[in-house]
Design an enzyme around this catalytic site. Structure first.
Site, PDB file in Angstrom:
ATOM      1  N   GLY A   1     -64.158 -26.818  42.374  1.00 45.91           N
ATOM      2  CA  GLY A   1     -63.929 -25.701  43.296  1.00 45.91           C
ATOM      3  C   GLY A   1     -65.158 -25.439  44.141  1.00 45.91           C
ATOM      4  O   GLY A   1     -66.285 -25.734  43.731  1.00 45.91           O
ATOM      5  N   ILE A   2     -64.917 -24.903  45.340  1.00 49.19           N
ATOM      6  CA  ILE A   2     -66.021 -24.567  46.234  1.00 49.19           C
ATOM      7  C   ILE A   2     -65.830 -23.149  46.756  1.00 49.19           C
ATOM      8  O   ILE A   2     -64.725 -22.599  46.685  1.00 49.19           O
ATOM      9  CB  ILE A   2     -66.110 -25.538  47.442  1.00 49.19           C
ATOM     10  CG1 ILE A   2     -64.796 -25.516  48.265  1.00 49.19           C
ATOM     11  CG2 ILE A   2     -66.405 -26.958  46.968  1.00 49.19           C
ATOM     12  CD1 ILE A   2     -64.901 -26.258  49.593  1.00 49.19           C
TER      13      ILE A   2
ATOM     14  N   GLY B   1     -64.745 -10.828  51.078  1.00 46.35           N
ATOM     15  CA  GLY B   1     -65.630 -11.954  51.377  1.00 46.35           C
ATOM     16  C   GLY B   1     -65.078 -13.279  50.881  1.00 46.35           C
ATOM     17  O   GLY B   1     -65.691 -14.329  51.068  1.00 46.35           O
TER      18      GLY B   1
ATOM     19  N   TYR C   1     -60.824 -18.119  49.157  1.00 42.97           N
ATOM     20  CA  TYR C   1     -60.953 -18.460  47.729  1.00 42.97           C
ATOM     21  C   TYR C   1     -59.899 -17.720  46.897  1.00 42.97           C
ATOM     22  O   TYR C   1     -59.245 -18.307  46.030  1.00 42.97           O
ATOM     23  CB  TYR C   1     -62.365 -18.086  47.293  1.00 42.97           C
ATOM     24  CG  TYR C   1     -62.771 -18.495  45.906  1.00 42.97           C
ATOM     25  CD1 TYR C   1     -63.382 -19.729  45.675  1.00 42.97           C
ATOM     26  CD2 TYR C   1     -62.613 -17.639  44.816  1.00 42.97           C
ATOM     27  CE1 TYR C   1     -63.806 -20.099  44.399  1.00 42.97           C
ATOM     28  CE2 TYR C   1     -63.031 -17.999  43.540  1.00 42.97           C
ATOM     29  CZ  TYR C   1     -63.627 -19.223  43.338  1.00 42.97           C
ATOM     30  OH  TYR C   1     -64.054 -19.586  42.073  1.00 42.97           O
TER      31      TYR C   1
ATOM     32  N   LYS D   1     -57.029 -19.493  44.664  1.00 39.63           N
ATOM     33  CA  LYS D   1     -57.032 -19.304  43.210  1.00 39.63           C
ATOM     34  C   LYS D   1     -55.752 -18.607  42.729  1.00 39.63           C
ATOM     35  O   LYS D   1     -55.271 -18.881  41.628  1.00 39.63           O
ATOM     36  CB  LYS D   1     -58.276 -18.522  42.782  1.00 39.63           C
ATOM     37  CG  LYS D   1     -59.584 -19.315  42.975  1.00 39.63           C
ATOM     38  CD  LYS D   1     -59.630 -20.529  42.061  1.00 39.63           C
ATOM     39  CE  LYS D   1     -60.953 -21.250  42.101  1.00 39.63           C
ATOM     40  NZ  LYS D   1     -61.026 -22.380  41.171  1.00 39.63           N
TER      41      LYS D   1
ATOM     42  N   TYR E   1     -67.175 -13.766  36.293  1.00 36.57           N
ATOM     43  CA  TYR E   1     -68.438 -14.260  36.864  1.00 36.57           C
ATOM     44  C   TYR E   1     -69.243 -14.965  35.763  1.00 36.57           C
ATOM     45  O   TYR E   1     -69.711 -14.343  34.823  1.00 36.57           O
ATOM     46  CB  TYR E   1     -69.202 -13.104  37.498  1.00 36.57           C
ATOM     47  CG  TYR E   1     -68.598 -12.701  38.840  1.00 36.57           C
ATOM     48  CD1 TYR E   1     -69.227 -13.051  40.032  1.00 36.57           C
ATOM     49  CD2 TYR E   1     -67.386 -12.019  38.916  1.00 36.57           C
ATOM     50  CE1 TYR E   1     -68.659 -12.718  41.257  1.00 36.57           C
ATOM     51  CE2 TYR E   1     -66.812 -11.681  40.139  1.00 36.57           C
ATOM     52  CZ  TYR E   1     -67.464 -12.035  41.300  1.00 36.57           C
ATOM     53  OH  TYR E   1     -66.892 -11.720  42.520  1.00 36.57           O
TER      54      TYR E   1
HETATM   55  N1  CAA Z   1     -65.314  -4.220  49.647  1.00 35.74           N
HETATM   56  C1  CAA Z   1     -65.262  -3.745  50.917  1.00 35.74           C
HETATM   57  N2  CAA Z   1     -66.208  -3.951  51.822  1.00 35.74           N
HETATM   58  C2  CAA Z   1     -67.252  -4.682  51.455  1.00 35.74           C
HETATM   59  C3  CAA Z   1     -67.371  -5.226  50.159  1.00 35.74           C
HETATM   60  C4  CAA Z   1     -66.363  -4.937  49.253  1.00 35.74           C
HETATM   61  N3  CAA Z   1     -66.391  -5.410  47.980  1.00 35.74           N
HETATM   62  N4  CAA Z   1     -68.506  -5.923  50.101  1.00 35.74           N
HETATM   63  C5  CAA Z   1     -69.082  -5.810  51.310  1.00 35.74           C
HETATM   64  N5  CAA Z   1     -68.342  -5.047  52.122  1.00 35.74           N
HETATM   65  C6  CAA Z   1     -68.636  -4.632  53.467  1.00 35.74           C
HETATM   66  C7  CAA Z   1     -70.063  -4.110  53.547  1.00 35.74           C
HETATM   67  O1  CAA Z   1     -70.124  -2.756  53.178  1.00 35.74           O
HETATM   68  C8  CAA Z   1     -70.394  -4.341  55.006  1.00 35.74           C
HETATM   69  O2  CAA Z   1     -69.820  -3.332  55.792  1.00 35.74           O
HETATM   70  P1  CAA Z   1     -70.612  -2.766  57.070  1.00 35.74           P
HETATM   71  O3  CAA Z   1     -70.869  -3.948  57.966  1.00 35.74           O
HETATM   72  O4  CAA Z   1     -69.646  -1.778  57.636  1.00 35.74           O
HETATM   73  O5  CAA Z   1     -71.874  -2.164  56.530  1.00 35.74           O
HETATM   74  C9  CAA Z   1     -69.655  -5.618  55.341  1.00 35.74           C
HETATM   75  O6  CAA Z   1     -68.612  -5.741  54.350  1.00 35.74           O
HETATM   76  C10 CAA Z   1     -70.540  -6.830  55.290  1.00 35.74           C
HETATM   77  O7  CAA Z   1     -71.142  -6.909  53.979  1.00 35.74           O
HETATM   78  P2  CAA Z   1     -72.482  -7.704  53.717  1.00 35.74           P
HETATM   79  O8  CAA Z   1     -73.648  -6.960  54.329  1.00 35.74           O
HETATM   80  O9  CAA Z   1     -72.567  -8.066  52.284  1.00 35.74           O
HETATM   81  O10 CAA Z   1     -72.207  -8.978  54.675  1.00 35.74           O
HETATM   82  P3  CAA Z   1     -72.817 -10.358  54.660  1.00 35.74           P
HETATM   83  O11 CAA Z   1     -72.245 -11.039  55.855  1.00 35.74           O
HETATM   84  O12 CAA Z   1     -74.303 -10.335  54.471  1.00 35.74           O
HETATM   85  O13 CAA Z   1     -72.236 -11.031  53.310  1.00 35.74           O
HETATM   86  C11 CAA Z   1     -70.657 -11.884  51.790  1.00 35.74           C
HETATM   87  C12 CAA Z   1     -70.849 -11.175  53.128  1.00 35.74           C
HETATM   88  C13 CAA Z   1     -71.289 -13.293  51.862  1.00 35.74           C
HETATM   89  C14 CAA Z   1     -69.171 -12.042  51.577  1.00 35.74           C
HETATM   90  C15 CAA Z   1     -71.330 -11.064  50.652  1.00 35.74           C
HETATM   91  O14 CAA Z   1     -70.871  -9.738  50.706  1.00 35.74           O
HETATM   92  C16 CAA Z   1     -71.047 -11.611  49.293  1.00 35.74           C
HETATM   93  O15 CAA Z   1     -71.615 -12.605  48.883  1.00 35.74           O
HETATM   94  N6  CAA Z   1     -70.181 -10.943  48.530  1.00 35.74           N
HETATM   95  C17 CAA Z   1     -69.812 -11.376  47.183  1.00 35.74           C
HETATM   96  C18 CAA Z   1     -68.608 -12.254  47.256  1.00 35.74           C
HETATM   97  C19 CAA Z   1     -68.305 -12.746  45.876  1.00 35.74           C
HETATM   98  O16 CAA Z   1     -68.099 -11.987  44.942  1.00 35.74           O
HETATM   99  N7  CAA Z   1     -68.252 -14.065  45.731  1.00 35.74           N
HETATM  100  C20 CAA Z   1     -68.019 -14.665  44.445  1.00 35.74           C
HETATM  101  C21 CAA Z   1     -68.722 -15.976  44.384  1.00 35.74           C
HETATM  102  S1  CAA Z   1     -68.722 -16.649  42.729  1.00 35.74           S
HETATM  103  C22 CAA Z   1     -67.191 -17.226  42.541  1.00 35.74           C
HETATM  104  O17 CAA Z   1     -66.405 -17.296  43.443  1.00 35.74           O
HETATM  105  C23 CAA Z   1     -66.814 -17.664  41.158  1.00 35.74           C
HETATM  106  C24 CAA Z   1     -65.673 -16.896  40.680  1.00 35.74           C
HETATM  107  O18 CAA Z   1     -64.581 -17.427  40.585  1.00 35.74           O
HETATM  108  C25 CAA Z   1     -65.862 -15.498  40.241  1.00 35.74           C
END
Ligand code: CAA
Length: 241
Positions: free
Chosen positions: A84-85, A143, A147, A151, A179
Site C-alpha cells: 500500500g502507498i 487528507g 486512501y 481501503k 496507526y
Molecule cells: N479534519 C478536518 N480538517 C482538517 C483535519 C481534519 N482531521 N486535519 C487538517 N485539517 C484542516 C486544517 O485545519 C487546515 O485548515 P485551514 O487551512 O483552514 O487552517 C487544512 O485542513 C490543512 O491542514 P494542514 O495544515 O495539515 O495541511 P497540509 O497541507 O500541511 O497537510 C496533510 C495536509 C498532509 C493531509 C496533513 O494534514 C496530514 O498529514 N494529515 C494526516 C493524514 C493521515 O492521518 N495520514 C495517515 C497516514 S498513515 C496511514 O495511512 C496508515 C494507516 O492505514 C493508518
C-alpha cells in the site's frame, strides 16, 4: 516445504513482520516488493526469505510474478495483500495522479494479485486470502480521500469474494490496522502525529507491526477455517467498527 505464502509489500513495515511471522510458522514465504532494492536485499540477507520484484498495480506484472514464484516455490496457498502507498493531501489539492496511484495500488492491486491465484486455489479446494485494509477505510481520514476510498473498497472486495470462496475451501478476510509504527506513519508530520493522531488512540501508543502479523498468522491457519468475510479491527481502541 511448508505451504507457499506470498506477502505483497513484504520486505518493509507491516509486510516484513508478516513475512517473518509466516516463515517462523513454517510457511515458505515469497516477499514481493515494488521499488526499494536496497531494503529488499537487506531483508533477504537478514531473514533468508526469497524476494520478488514487481508492481502490484500492473495486472501483467502480477501474473508474471506469481508464475515465477510458483515455478520456484510451488502453488500459492496463502496470499497476503499488504502492499500500500499514501499520497496524503487535502482533497481540494488532490491531483488525478495522486488519486490514481493510490487506487491502482491499494485497491486494484487486490484484483491484480488475487485473480491469478484464485483458479488454482479453487481447483485445490484450499486458500487463504488476507487483505490489509486500514482504520481509515472504516472511519475516513481528512487528507486521505484516495486512501480511505481504496481501503474501504478492500473491505467490500473481501466480503464479496468470501462468498464465492466459501464453498471451495478458500477464506477471504480483512484486517484493519490503526496507526502502526512503520515508515508510512513516521512520514506524517511530527506535529500532526503528536497533536492530532496520538491523543485519539486510547491505548496511548502506536501499534507494532508484529501485532498485525500475529493476526495474519491466525487468519492463515487451519484453525481459522470458519472465519471468512470478516474484518478484524486492530487499532488500540481508536475506532470501533
Ligand atoms: N479534519 C478536518 N480538517 C482538517 C483535519 C481534519 N482531521 N486535519 C487538517 N485539517 C484542516 C486544517 O485545519 C487546515 O485548515 P485551514 O487551512 O483552514 O487552517 C487544512 O485542513 C490543512 O491542514 P494542514 O495544515 O495539515 O495541511 P497540509 O497541507 O500541511 O497537510 C496533510 C495536509 C498532509 C493531509 C496533513 O494534514 C496530514 O498529514 N494529515 C494526516 C493524514 C493521515 O492521518 N495520514 C495517515 C497516514 S498513515 C496511514 O495511512 C496508515 C494507516 O492505514 C493508518
Amino acid at each position: 516445504m511448508g505451504k507457499v505464502a506470498i506477502v505483497t509489500g513484504g520486505t518493509r513495515g507491516i509486510g516484513a513482520a508478516v513475512s517473518k511471522a509466516l516463515k517462523a510458522e513454517g510457511y515458505t514465504v515469497a516477499a514481493n516488493y515494488a521499488g526499494n532494492d536496497e531494503a529488499a536485499e537487506a531483508f533477504k540477507a537478514e531473514t533468508g526469505i526469497a524476494v520478488f520484484k514487481w508492481d502490484v498495480s500492473s495486472y501483467e506484472s502480477c501474473e508474471a510474478g506469481i508464475r515465477s514464484v510458483e515455478a520456484e516455490l510451488g502453488p500459492v496457498e496463502v496470499l497476503v495483500n499488504n502492499a500500500g502507498i499514501t499520497r496524503d493531501v487535502m482533497f481540494h489539492k488532490m491531483t488525478p495522479e495522486q488519486w490514481g496511484a493510490v487506487i491502482n495500488t491499494n485497491l486494484t492491486g487486490l484484483f491484480n494479485m488475487t485473480r491469478p491465484v484464485w483458479e488454482g486455489m479453487r481447483a485445490r479446494k484450499f486458500g487463504r486470502i488476507v487483505n490489509i485494509s486500514s482504520i481509515n477505510g472504516q472511519k475516513g481520514q481528512a487528507g486521505q480521500v484516495n486512501y480511505s476510498a481504496a481501503k474501504a473498497g478492500d473491505v467490500g472486495f473481501t466480503k464479496a469474494l468470501a462468498q464465492e470462496g466459501a464453498r471451495v475451501g478458500i477464506t477471504v478476510n480483512a484486517i484493519c490496522p490503526g496507526y502502526i509504527a512503520t515508515e508510512m506513519v513516521r512520514a506524517i508530520d511530527e506535529k500532526v502525529l503528536n497533536e492530532r493522531i496520538l491523543p485519539l488512540i486510547p491505548v496511548g501508543r502506536l501499534g507494532e507491526p508484529d501485532e498485525i502479523a500475529r493476526c495474519v498468522v491466525f487468519l492463515a491457519s487451519d484453525a481459522a477455517g470458519y472465519i471468512t468475510g470478516s474484518t478484524l479491527t486492530v487499532n488500540g481502541g481508536q475506532y470501533f467498527h
